[in-house]
Design an enzyme around this catalytic site. Structure first.
Site, PDB file in Angstrom:
ATOM      1  CG  HIS A   1      -1.396 -32.634  17.871  1.00 23.45           C
ATOM      2  ND1 HIS A   1      -0.618 -32.903  16.780  1.00 23.45           N
ATOM      3  CD2 HIS A   1      -1.828 -33.823  18.332  1.00 23.45           C
ATOM      4  CE1 HIS A   1      -0.584 -34.197  16.586  1.00 23.45           C
ATOM      5  NE2 HIS A   1      -1.305 -34.787  17.511  1.00 23.45           N
TER       6      HIS A   1
ATOM      7  CD  GLU B   1     -23.194 -37.222   6.539  1.00 24.41           C
ATOM      8  OE1 GLU B   1     -22.973 -36.251   7.289  1.00 24.41           O
ATOM      9  OE2 GLU B   1     -22.322 -38.066   6.238  1.00 24.41           O
TER      10      GLU B   1
ATOM     11  CG  ASP C   1     -22.500 -32.826   5.743  1.00 24.86           C
ATOM     12  OD1 ASP C   1     -22.146 -31.752   5.211  1.00 24.86           O
ATOM     13  OD2 ASP C   1     -21.699 -33.628   6.244  1.00 24.86           O
TER      14      ASP C   1
ATOM     15  CB  CYS D   1     -24.102 -37.869  15.345  1.00 23.90           C
ATOM     16  SG  CYS D   1     -24.013 -38.110  13.577  1.00 23.90           S
TER      17      CYS D   1
HETATM   18  C1  PEP Z   1     -23.157 -34.064  10.186  1.00 18.82           C
HETATM   19  O1  PEP Z   1     -23.017 -33.835   8.994  1.00 18.82           O
HETATM   20  O2  PEP Z   1     -24.143 -33.675  10.847  1.00 18.82           O
HETATM   21  C2  PEP Z   1     -22.116 -34.807  10.936  1.00 18.82           C
HETATM   22  C3  PEP Z   1     -22.298 -35.168  12.183  1.00 18.82           C
HETATM   23  O3  PEP Z   1     -20.958 -35.061  10.293  1.00 18.82           O
HETATM   24  P1  PEP Z   1     -19.814 -33.953  10.102  1.00 18.82           P
HETATM   25  O4  PEP Z   1     -20.207 -32.730  10.890  1.00 18.82           O
HETATM   26  O5  PEP Z   1     -18.561 -34.565  10.583  1.00 18.82           O
HETATM   27  O6  PEP Z   1     -19.846 -33.718   8.630  1.00 18.82           O
HETATM   28 MG    MG Z   2     -21.508 -34.863   7.859  1.00 23.75          MG
END
Ligand code: PEP
Ligand code: MG
Length: 544
Positions: free
Chosen positions: A188, A430, A454, A501
């Site tokens: 938090h 990923e 990942d 992402c």
């Molecule tokens: C990633 O692996 O790029 C991803 C966006 O997921 P996280 O960073 O939450 O593993």
């Molecule tokens: Mg990931």
């Protein structure tokens, strides 16, 4: 000059005098008193002070941060007035002759254990509030409450760790920056620091101690550095960076409301990565066109038990309503490796990143998986919600996921619970397996989101948490770019859209590449939205 390497929680640069804040009691020695009346009086006074503090904190948080965060203090106020809690403490003072602080300490432990032993998730989570309340009472009884008054305005706060109530109170004293010896990226505290825009770094280790109290310090929240007694040149450089950053922040505001389109007219959607509702609010303030990754595992962390369907539903429904018709992509929980929760008892693994995590847990613990899907399908009625699955390696997994979705929908229908029938289904690409099989996987889903964090770790065989391999000299992004190109081709051949992402999505030097190969969406952390919009609008997707 001393330089301490830390981890970044929030960007920015802060220069000021360091104030070391003793954030918690280290354990209370058992002391017996003969003056019961005086101890009862001290306890009564401390109760009144904490009650007043909580009311003020509620009002201020409501005003400055948001309703969800403010409710933390409303709940604590109700708990503080619980007759059982008060009578237990008073009983220990009167019957055992304990000092007020020792009675609060003991009663706090008793209530904590009691809450943790309960079945109900909500009640189990109250153990954290009891710890926070006991801590506030003891700090007052021990005289620590004076610390807030003693803190000079515009200080850099150094501490071991902070509770939510402490960071809100510290904010009142116009804290410039925060550096912690411990702390957690997903706490938090971290969420509040980000929401309030305080440059914050954590995991500084033992060198963040009372020894640096009073020193001149600089926090660099970009590189995760604390400079203690910086030399003139370092200070000048950091001041320059700070001014540049502030100026850049102001300039970026003019990009709010502008379309995400390149100079030559290629569109790319800029979405936000979030982990909680305050991040969603920050995403809206920064004009995100959608939520491209809701890391729902954060809703599982900082708790003592699994969230219920209602807990998840409330958050997803609110997120969808806040986004007001804009897309919200919820990723089912990606627990495992660095994102552990004790209550799931996942056991020790030799290679946790290659182990029992994410979709592997969900397809094994169908009960946990169904709870998430029920919440998502129900919340789908309140906005444009999609669901996305992490760590996919095969078509068989997608088939198994769709089976569970089918069961969830028919159960909701049978129970007469309203839900959205046609929620779009996506997967994270990923793992190298998913990247290689992306032509086959594209036939099964509505969209791809490339998780480059990942994907890089597994493709280059470099542990993303490894502290000395972070800038491995021979690591080469070209490998990942080639993979992205092929994933995008395979997605488009099957008429599905594809986004990125992972952190690579906000790499300025790659924006041209992403535009030229036709990446449809970039989902990035909230502070990166406007800077990226500026870059996109100034980029030509073709070679000039
Ligand atoms: C990633 O692996 O790029 C991803 C966006 O997921 P996280 O960073 O939450 O593993
Ligand atoms: Mg990931």
């Amino acid at each position: 000059m001393e330089i301490i390497k830390c981890k970044c929680v929030n960007k920015g640069i802060a220069l000021g005098k360091v104030f070391y804040f003793h954030s918690r009691y280290e354990g209370i020695a058992k002391k017996i008193t003969k003056d019961i009346n005086s101890e009862m009086g001290r306890f009564g006074d401390a109760l009144t002070t904490v009650r007043d503090q909580l009311s003020t904190l509620y009002e201020e948080t409501l005003l400055k941060v948001g309703k969800d965060e403010a409710e933390i203090f409303e709940i604590q106020k109700t708990m503080l007035d619980d007759p059982d809690y008060i009578e237990t403490i008073e009983g220990m003072i009167k019957e055992e002759g304990y000092t007020a602080e020792y009675a609060v300490y003991q009663a706090g432990n008793v209530f904590c254990k009691m809450f943790l032993s309960l079945e109900d998730d909500y009640m189990r989570n109250r153990s954290l509030d009891i710890q926070d309340l006991s801590s506030s009472l003891i700090n007052i009884l021990e005289g620590y409450e004076l610390s807030f008054d003693k803190i000079p305005q515009n200080s850099i706060i150094a501490s071991e760790d902070l509770t939510p109530s402490q960071i809100i109170q510290l904010y009142e004293y116009k804290v410039l920056g925060i550096v912690l010896s411990k702390g957690s990226l997903n706490s938090h505290m971290a969420i509040l620091a980000r929401t309030m825009g305080i440059p914050t770094i954590i995991h500084g280790g033992e060198r963040i101690s009372s020894k640096i109290n009073g020193c001149w310090g600089i926090i660099n929240g970009f590189d995760g550095l604390l400079f203690i007694n910086p030399d003139k040149e370092t200070e000048e450089n950091q001041r320059y960076l700070m001014q540049k950053y502030h100026k850049a922040q102001e300039d970026l505001l003019k990009f709010k409301g502008m379309p995400d389109v390149s100079l030559d007219g290629v569109p790319i959607k800029l979405y936000a990565n979030v982990g909680c509702l305050s991040d969603v609010e920050a995403a809206i303030k920064n004009d995100a066109r959608g939520i491209g990754l809701f890391r729902s595992e954060f809703l599982y962390m900082e708790r003592n038990s699994l969230p219920s369907e209602e807990d998840l539903f409330d958050v997803y429904k609110t997120a969808a309503e806040l986004m007001d018709g804009k897309p919200v992509i919820i990723r089912t929980m990606d627990i495992g490796t660095d994102k552990k929760v004790d209550y799931l008892d996942l056991g020790e693994e030799t290679n946790p990143a290659l182990g029992y995590r994410a979709i592997r847990i969900c397809l094994n613990r169908i009960d946990i998986f169904k709870t998430q899907l029920r919440a998502i399908y129900r919340a789908g009625l309140y906005g444009d919600i999609s669901v996305m699955f992490p760590m996919i390696i095969s078509k068989e997994e997608i088939v198994a996921i769709k089976d569970v979705i089918g069961v969830v929908k028919s159960e909701l229908k049978r129970e007469g619970i309203p839900y959205k029938e046609d929620i779009k289904i996506g997967i994270m690409i990923e793992t190298p397996a998913a990247a290689v099989m992306s032509d086959v996987l594209a036939e099964e889903v509505d969209f791809f989101s490339i998780g480059t964090n990942d994907l890089t770790q597994y493709t280059l065989a470099i542990d993303r948490e490894h502290t000395s391999l972070t800038e491995y000299p021979f690591a080469n992004n070209d490998v990942i770019i080639r993979m992205i190109e092929s994933i995008v081709r395979n997605a488009h051949k099957n008429n599905i859209w594809v986004g990125i992402c992972g952190e690579l999505g906000s790499e300025p030097s790659l924006i041209k590449k992403f535009l030229s190969i036709g990446v449809d969406e970039l989902s990035v952390s909230v502070p990166d939205i406007l800077p990226l919009r500026k870059i996109i609008r100034n980029t030509n997707s073709k070679n000039d």
